[in-house]
Motif scaffolding. Structure first.
Motif, PDB file in Angstrom:
ATOM      1  N   ILE A   1      -3.092  -5.629  -9.254  1.00  0.00           N
ATOM      2  CA  ILE A   1      -3.287  -4.242  -8.848  1.00  0.00           C
ATOM      3  C   ILE A   1      -4.733  -4.053  -8.411  1.00  0.00           C
ATOM      4  O   ILE A   1      -5.656  -4.410  -9.144  1.00  0.00           O
ATOM      5  CB  ILE A   1      -2.982  -3.285 -10.023  1.00  0.00           C
ATOM      6  CG1 ILE A   1      -1.591  -3.556 -10.587  1.00  0.00           C
ATOM      7  CG2 ILE A   1      -3.143  -1.835  -9.598  1.00  0.00           C
ATOM      8  CD1 ILE A   1      -1.359  -2.947 -11.963  1.00  0.00           C
TER       9      ILE A   1
ATOM     10  N   MET B   1      -3.418   9.757  -6.826  1.00  0.00           N
ATOM     11  CA  MET B   1      -3.181   8.417  -7.375  1.00  0.00           C
ATOM     12  C   MET B   1      -1.754   8.271  -7.894  1.00  0.00           C
ATOM     13  O   MET B   1      -1.101   7.258  -7.631  1.00  0.00           O
ATOM     14  CB  MET B   1      -4.183   8.099  -8.485  1.00  0.00           C
ATOM     15  CG  MET B   1      -3.974   6.743  -9.147  1.00  0.00           C
ATOM     16  SD  MET B   1      -4.202   5.319  -8.058  1.00  0.00           S
ATOM     17  CE  MET B   1      -5.988   5.179  -8.099  1.00  0.00           C
TER      18      MET B   1
ATOM     19  N   LEU C   1      -5.909  -6.154 -13.108  1.00  0.00           N
ATOM     20  CA  LEU C   1      -6.323  -4.887 -12.513  1.00  0.00           C
ATOM     21  C   LEU C   1      -7.746  -5.060 -11.990  1.00  0.00           C
ATOM     22  O   LEU C   1      -8.646  -5.440 -12.740  1.00  0.00           O
ATOM     23  CB  LEU C   1      -6.265  -3.779 -13.568  1.00  0.00           C
ATOM     24  CG  LEU C   1      -6.764  -2.400 -13.168  1.00  0.00           C
ATOM     25  CD1 LEU C   1      -5.994  -1.839 -11.977  1.00  0.00           C
ATOM     26  CD2 LEU C   1      -6.648  -1.454 -14.367  1.00  0.00           C
TER      27      LEU C   1
ATOM     28  N   VAL D   1      -7.382  -1.036  -7.206  1.00  0.00           N
ATOM     29  CA  VAL D   1      -7.535   0.421  -7.183  1.00  0.00           C
ATOM     30  C   VAL D   1      -8.958   0.808  -6.799  1.00  0.00           C
ATOM     31  O   VAL D   1      -9.910   0.087  -7.108  1.00  0.00           O
ATOM     32  CB  VAL D   1      -7.173   1.072  -8.539  1.00  0.00           C
ATOM     33  CG1 VAL D   1      -5.718   0.829  -8.887  1.00  0.00           C
ATOM     34  CG2 VAL D   1      -8.074   0.594  -9.655  1.00  0.00           C
TER      35      VAL D   1
ATOM     36  N   PHE E   1      -6.451   5.620 -12.145  1.00  0.00           N
ATOM     37  CA  PHE E   1      -5.303   4.743 -12.376  1.00  0.00           C
ATOM     38  C   PHE E   1      -4.967   4.657 -13.863  1.00  0.00           C
ATOM     39  O   PHE E   1      -3.802   4.727 -14.244  1.00  0.00           O
ATOM     40  CB  PHE E   1      -5.559   3.344 -11.809  1.00  0.00           C
ATOM     41  CG  PHE E   1      -4.413   2.414 -12.045  1.00  0.00           C
ATOM     42  CD1 PHE E   1      -3.244   2.542 -11.315  1.00  0.00           C
ATOM     43  CD2 PHE E   1      -4.473   1.439 -13.024  1.00  0.00           C
ATOM     44  CE1 PHE E   1      -2.159   1.704 -11.551  1.00  0.00           C
ATOM     45  CE2 PHE E   1      -3.407   0.602 -13.260  1.00  0.00           C
ATOM     46  CZ  PHE E   1      -2.243   0.736 -12.525  1.00  0.00           C
TER      47      PHE E   1
ATOM     48  N   THR F   1       0.840  -1.195   0.000  1.00  0.00           N
ATOM     49  CA  THR F   1       0.000   0.000   0.000  1.00  0.00           C
ATOM     50  C   THR F   1       0.877   1.247   0.000  1.00  0.00           C
ATOM     51  O   THR F   1       2.069   1.179   0.289  1.00  0.00           O
ATOM     52  CB  THR F   1      -0.911   0.010   1.239  1.00  0.00           C
ATOM     53  OG1 THR F   1      -0.080  -0.067   2.408  1.00  0.00           O
ATOM     54  CG2 THR F   1      -1.891  -1.156   1.219  1.00  0.00           C
TER      55      THR F   1
ATOM     56  N   GLN G   1       0.654   8.032  -4.953  1.00  0.00           N
ATOM     57  CA  GLN G   1       0.517   6.751  -4.260  1.00  0.00           C
ATOM     58  C   GLN G   1       1.083   5.608  -5.105  1.00  0.00           C
ATOM     59  O   GLN G   1       1.758   4.715  -4.591  1.00  0.00           O
ATOM     60  CB  GLN G   1      -0.945   6.502  -3.887  1.00  0.00           C
ATOM     61  CG  GLN G   1      -1.404   7.408  -2.763  1.00  0.00           C
ATOM     62  CD  GLN G   1      -2.639   6.900  -2.056  1.00  0.00           C
ATOM     63  OE1 GLN G   1      -3.220   5.866  -2.385  1.00  0.00           O
ATOM     64  NE2 GLN G   1      -3.050   7.639  -1.036  1.00  0.00           N
ATOM     65  N   TYR G   2       0.834   5.637  -6.406  1.00  0.00           N
ATOM     66  CA  TYR G   2       1.389   4.609  -7.295  1.00  0.00           C
ATOM     67  C   TYR G   2       2.914   4.616  -7.233  1.00  0.00           C
ATOM     68  O   TYR G   2       3.549   3.563  -7.090  1.00  0.00           O
ATOM     69  CB  TYR G   2       0.910   4.838  -8.727  1.00  0.00           C
ATOM     70  CG  TYR G   2       1.565   3.930  -9.731  1.00  0.00           C
ATOM     71  CD1 TYR G   2       1.173   2.601  -9.853  1.00  0.00           C
ATOM     72  CD2 TYR G   2       2.592   4.394 -10.551  1.00  0.00           C
ATOM     73  CE1 TYR G   2       1.785   1.765 -10.765  1.00  0.00           C
ATOM     74  CE2 TYR G   2       3.199   3.550 -11.467  1.00  0.00           C
ATOM     75  CZ  TYR G   2       2.798   2.240 -11.574  1.00  0.00           C
ATOM     76  OH  TYR G   2       3.413   1.410 -12.469  1.00  0.00           O
TER      77      TYR G   2
ATOM     78  N   ILE H   1      -4.577   2.579  -3.833  1.00  0.00           N
ATOM     79  CA  ILE H   1      -3.992   1.518  -4.650  1.00  0.00           C
ATOM     80  C   ILE H   1      -3.239   0.530  -3.767  1.00  0.00           C
ATOM     81  O   ILE H   1      -2.711   0.899  -2.705  1.00  0.00           O
ATOM     82  CB  ILE H   1      -3.048   2.113  -5.720  1.00  0.00           C
ATOM     83  CG1 ILE H   1      -2.522   1.041  -6.676  1.00  0.00           C
ATOM     84  CG2 ILE H   1      -1.936   2.922  -5.075  1.00  0.00           C
ATOM     85  CD1 ILE H   1      -1.827   1.614  -7.913  1.00  0.00           C
ATOM     86  N   GLU H   2      -3.188  -0.718  -4.209  1.00  0.00           N
ATOM     87  CA  GLU H   2      -2.384  -1.767  -3.578  1.00  0.00           C
ATOM     88  C   GLU H   2      -1.936  -2.706  -4.679  1.00  0.00           C
ATOM     89  O   GLU H   2      -2.710  -3.025  -5.588  1.00  0.00           O
ATOM     90  CB  GLU H   2      -3.226  -2.523  -2.539  1.00  0.00           C
ATOM     91  CG  GLU H   2      -2.473  -3.602  -1.810  1.00  0.00           C
ATOM     92  CD  GLU H   2      -3.280  -4.185  -0.659  1.00  0.00           C
ATOM     93  OE1 GLU H   2      -3.022  -5.370  -0.332  1.00  0.00           O
ATOM     94  OE2 GLU H   2      -4.161  -3.504  -0.112  1.00  0.00           O
ATOM     95  N   ILE H   3      -0.676  -3.136  -4.618  1.00  0.00           N
ATOM     96  CA  ILE H   3      -0.120  -4.024  -5.645  1.00  0.00           C
ATOM     97  C   ILE H   3       0.617  -5.177  -4.957  1.00  0.00           C
ATOM     98  O   ILE H   3       1.417  -4.938  -4.051  1.00  0.00           O
ATOM     99  CB  ILE H   3       0.847  -3.284  -6.590  1.00  0.00           C
ATOM    100  CG1 ILE H   3       0.136  -2.126  -7.289  1.00  0.00           C
ATOM    101  CG2 ILE H   3       1.447  -4.259  -7.629  1.00  0.00           C
ATOM    102  CD1 ILE H   3       1.060  -1.262  -8.164  1.00  0.00           C
TER     103      ILE H   3
END
Length: 134
Positions: free
Chosen positions: A80, A50, A111, A82, A88, A36, A53-54, A124-126
């Motif tokens: 990903i 965004m 996504l 969002v 995004f 995060t 944060q990305y 966002i979280e990846i």
């Protein structure tokens, strides 16, 4: 170990991800939990932004890959999550954005639009899966 990037000619070649990656030979699997846009005390950064944060998420993922002895060239899957799909996509399609992977070999990706992440200010979280030589 050999990694092969495959985009079947019958399908659209997406500029943001590769359709398939195969891995053969001795290898080490690396799984990185959802990252995060947070600082070292899990406080949100770049609230409402965004792009910011990305970039923070990508920076933190790079640190984790390096800690596991991997690079973005070793990433074989990226997921990903969002809150705002349009925001995004605007970040991803901005010609000024740069990415840590080779432009001809982006990792496969999913996504997913969600209604909330683990903190209300996270946009966002990846998470990642990577493979290196065993």
């Amino acid at each position: 170990m050999e990694k092969k990037h495959i985009n079947p000619p019958e399908l659209f070649v997406h500029p943001s991800y590769t359709r398939v990656i195969t891995v053969s030979g001795p290898s080490k699997l690396i799984f990185i939990a959802g990252q995060t846009p947070s600082d070292e005390r899990y406080r949100p950064v770049e609230i409402g932004n965004m792009r910011g944060q990305y970039l923070r998420v990508m920076e933190a993922l790079t640190i984790q890959l390096n800690a596991a002895g991997a690079t973005w060239d070793d990433v074989v899957y990226r997921r990903i999550f969002v809150l705002d799909m349009d925001a995004f996509i605007n970040v991803q399609t901005d010609p000024a954005m740069t990415y840590p992977w080779h432009p001809d070999r982006p990792p496969p990706s999913t996504l997913v639009g969600v209604t909330r992440l683990s903190h209300p200010d996270f946009l966002i979280e990846i998470d990642l899966m990577a493979v290196t030589s065993g």
